[in-house]
Design a protein around this motif. Structure first.
Motif, PDB file in Angstrom:
ATOM      1  N   LEU A   1      39.967  23.347  35.376  1.00  0.00           N
ATOM      2  CA  LEU A   1      39.416  22.160  36.026  1.00  0.00           C
ATOM      3  C   LEU A   1      40.479  21.446  36.843  1.00  0.00           C
ATOM      4  CD1 LEU A   1      37.324  20.737  33.037  1.00  0.00           C
ATOM      5  CD2 LEU A   1      36.556  22.271  34.858  1.00  0.00           C
ATOM      6  N   SER A   2      40.032  20.729  37.854  1.00  0.00           N
ATOM      7  CA  SER A   2      40.940  19.923  38.656  1.00  0.00           C
ATOM      8  C   SER A   2      41.395  18.699  37.854  1.00  0.00           C
ATOM      9  CB  SER A   2      40.239  19.479  39.938  1.00  0.00           C
ATOM     10  OG  SER A   2      39.152  18.611  39.625  1.00  0.00           O
TER      11      SER A   2
ATOM     12  N   ASN B   1      50.278  18.541  37.441  1.00  0.00           N
ATOM     13  CA  ASN B   1      51.233  19.592  37.084  1.00  0.00           C
ATOM     14  C   ASN B   1      50.643  20.547  36.037  1.00  0.00           C
ATOM     15  OD1 ASN B   1      53.120  18.460  38.827  1.00  0.00           O
ATOM     16  ND2 ASN B   1      54.011  17.173  37.213  1.00  0.00           N
ATOM     17  N   LEU B   2      49.926  19.974  35.075  1.00  0.00           N
ATOM     18  CA  LEU B   2      49.302  20.815  34.055  1.00  0.00           C
ATOM     19  C   LEU B   2      48.259  21.752  34.652  1.00  0.00           C
ATOM     20  CD1 LEU B   2      48.798  18.435  30.975  1.00  0.00           C
ATOM     21  CD2 LEU B   2      50.248  20.451  31.099  1.00  0.00           C
TER      22      LEU B   2
ATOM     23  N   GLU C   1      48.089  22.936  37.758  1.00  0.00           N
ATOM     24  CA  GLU C   1      48.727  23.996  38.537  1.00  0.00           C
ATOM     25  C   GLU C   1      49.379  25.040  37.632  1.00  0.00           C
ATOM     26  OE1 GLU C   1      51.432  22.091  41.141  1.00  0.00           O
ATOM     27  OE2 GLU C   1      49.879  21.111  42.358  1.00  0.00           O
ATOM     28  N   PHE C   2      50.074  24.574  36.592  1.00  0.00           N
ATOM     29  CA  PHE C   2      50.725  25.518  35.685  1.00  0.00           C
ATOM     30  C   PHE C   2      49.698  26.304  34.876  1.00  0.00           C
ATOM     31  CE2 PHE C   2      53.457  26.253  31.779  1.00  0.00           C
ATOM     32  CZ  PHE C   2      54.138  27.317  32.354  1.00  0.00           C
ATOM     33  N   GLN C   3      48.622  25.642  34.489  1.00  0.00           N
ATOM     34  CA  GLN C   3      47.564  26.330  33.752  1.00  0.00           C
ATOM     35  C   GLN C   3      46.943  27.428  34.599  1.00  0.00           C
ATOM     36  OE1 GLN C   3      44.142  23.945  32.868  1.00  0.00           O
ATOM     37  NE2 GLN C   3      43.238  25.441  31.460  1.00  0.00           N
ATOM     38  N   PHE C   4      46.671  27.143  35.871  1.00  0.00           N
ATOM     39  CA  PHE C   4      46.049  28.144  36.730  1.00  0.00           C
ATOM     40  C   PHE C   4      46.963  29.349  36.928  1.00  0.00           C
ATOM     41  CE2 PHE C   4      45.180  29.639  41.169  1.00  0.00           C
ATOM     42  CZ  PHE C   4      44.019  30.316  40.850  1.00  0.00           C
ATOM     43  N   SER C   5      48.252  29.117  37.121  1.00  0.00           N
ATOM     44  CA  SER C   5      49.168  30.251  37.303  1.00  0.00           C
ATOM     45  C   SER C   5      49.269  31.097  36.036  1.00  0.00           C
ATOM     46  CB  SER C   5      50.554  29.745  37.716  1.00  0.00           C
ATOM     47  OG  SER C   5      51.108  28.920  36.700  1.00  0.00           O
TER      48      SER C   5
END
Length: 324
Positions: free
Chosen positions: A218-219, A253-254, A256-260
């Motif tokens: 989620l965003s 930040n969470l 973006e890091f979660q998606f990667s």
């Protein structure tokens, strides 16, 4: 020997060749259409069967080699895929995985392979992506595709060309690592607007089994909204935030890091499933080639025996014509 000498002695008295009183029917193989077989030629059927047997043997060698290559790649990727599961599991414990969340902008990230000959893993991922597209579409909703892999691109571009935002192919030539996948994730986040990213991939279970899986990211805005509504993300406020960053920046930040991390695990799991499916498919192809080779050998032996029998009949008929 006496018959052969008699034939040589009598040969000068006959100007015409030895002809059987019965018409000779050329031997034909069931593998060749009747109209393609010239009359009077018996060796063409056995020659075609021999060529077919040679082709099947070569195909069997190729499929066995591909099975061995897939098995070696599977051993290398499987351990990395199992280790990558530890990256996204903490995010699931913290933020949860809410596939049923209702948002306006959905982005479906379909992970597939660039090469074929690996069973139905790519078709399965495409079918799941299309089903998710139907479920998330609506009058005030927008659904886009981000495609990783050539095979999913070929299938989805037929009926969803306008909905495809990004296509990334030939990115699996080099060994996959987190740095490479994080660059892909950064490019995706920069070029799409989303409320929910839905990653579709095949989770590896065994050499002969894989599970179509969807993971939702989620965003930050949706995460904060779900946290305020005391949903599954309600425990987020129980954590203390250190430093000068605000809650919105932390969530950004969470996310973006979660998606990667999720994308890296999806890519590794799908690559592992691809090699397992290819290994199973090549094993089946090798066994099918062996069965076909057995049938061709039987056809060849029967055809050759029929040809020998016909030639013996001609010799006997010729001898009988000379004696008569």
């Amino acid at each position: 020997m006496a018959m052969a000498a008699a034939l040589r002695r009598e040969g000068r008295r006959f100007a015409s060749p030895l002809i059987s009183p019965q018409p000779i029917t050329p031997v034909r193989s069931a593998l060749i259409p009747e109209e393609h077989v010239p009359l009077g030629v018996r060796s063409i059927s056995t020659q075609v069967v021999r060529n077919r047997m040679k082709s099947v043997k070569n195909i069997q060698k190729i499929t066995k080699a591909m099975k061995m290559v897939a098995a070696s790649k599977l051993r290398l990727i499987q351990s990395r895929a199992e280790k990558s599961r530890g990256l996204w599991q903490p995010f699931t414990a913290l933020l949860g995985d809410t596939p049923s969340v209702d948002v306006k902008k959905n982005v479906i990230v379909t992970v597939s392979s660039d090469k074929g000959l690996c069973g139905g893993i790519n078709s399965t991922a495409v079918k799941v992506s299309r089903a998710i597209n139907k479920l998330t579409s609506g009058p005030d909703k927008e659904t886009k595709y981000v495609i990783l892999g050539e095979k999913a691109k070929v299938q989805l571009i037929r009926d969803s060309k306008k909905s495809i935002t990004i296509c990334m192919t030939e990115w699996q030539k080099n060994p996959l690592n987190y740095t490479q996948v994080s660059v892909l994730a950064d490019d995706i986040l920069k070029n799409v607007e989303y409320d929910a990213l839905r990653i579709v991939f095949n989770k590896f279970q065994s050499v002969v089994s894989f599970l179509p899986t969807m993971t939702t990211v989620l965003s930050p805005e949706v995460v904060e909204r779900e946290a305020e509504s005391d949903g599954k993300l309600g425990d987020l406020d129980s954590y203390e935030i250190e430093g000068g960053e605000t809650k919105g920046e932390i969530l950004q930040n969470l996310a973006e890091f979660q998606f990667s991390c999720v994308l890296f695990n999806a890519v590794m799991e799908n690559a592992c499933s691809e090699q397992g499916a290819r290994m199973s498919a090549m094993d089946s192809s090798s066994r099918n080639a062996g069965d076909m080779l057995d049938r061709l050998t039987l056809t060849y032996n029967r055809t050759r025996q029929a040809s020998i029998t016909t030639e013996l009949s001609e010799i006997i008929s010729g001898a009988a014509a000379l004696e008569g």
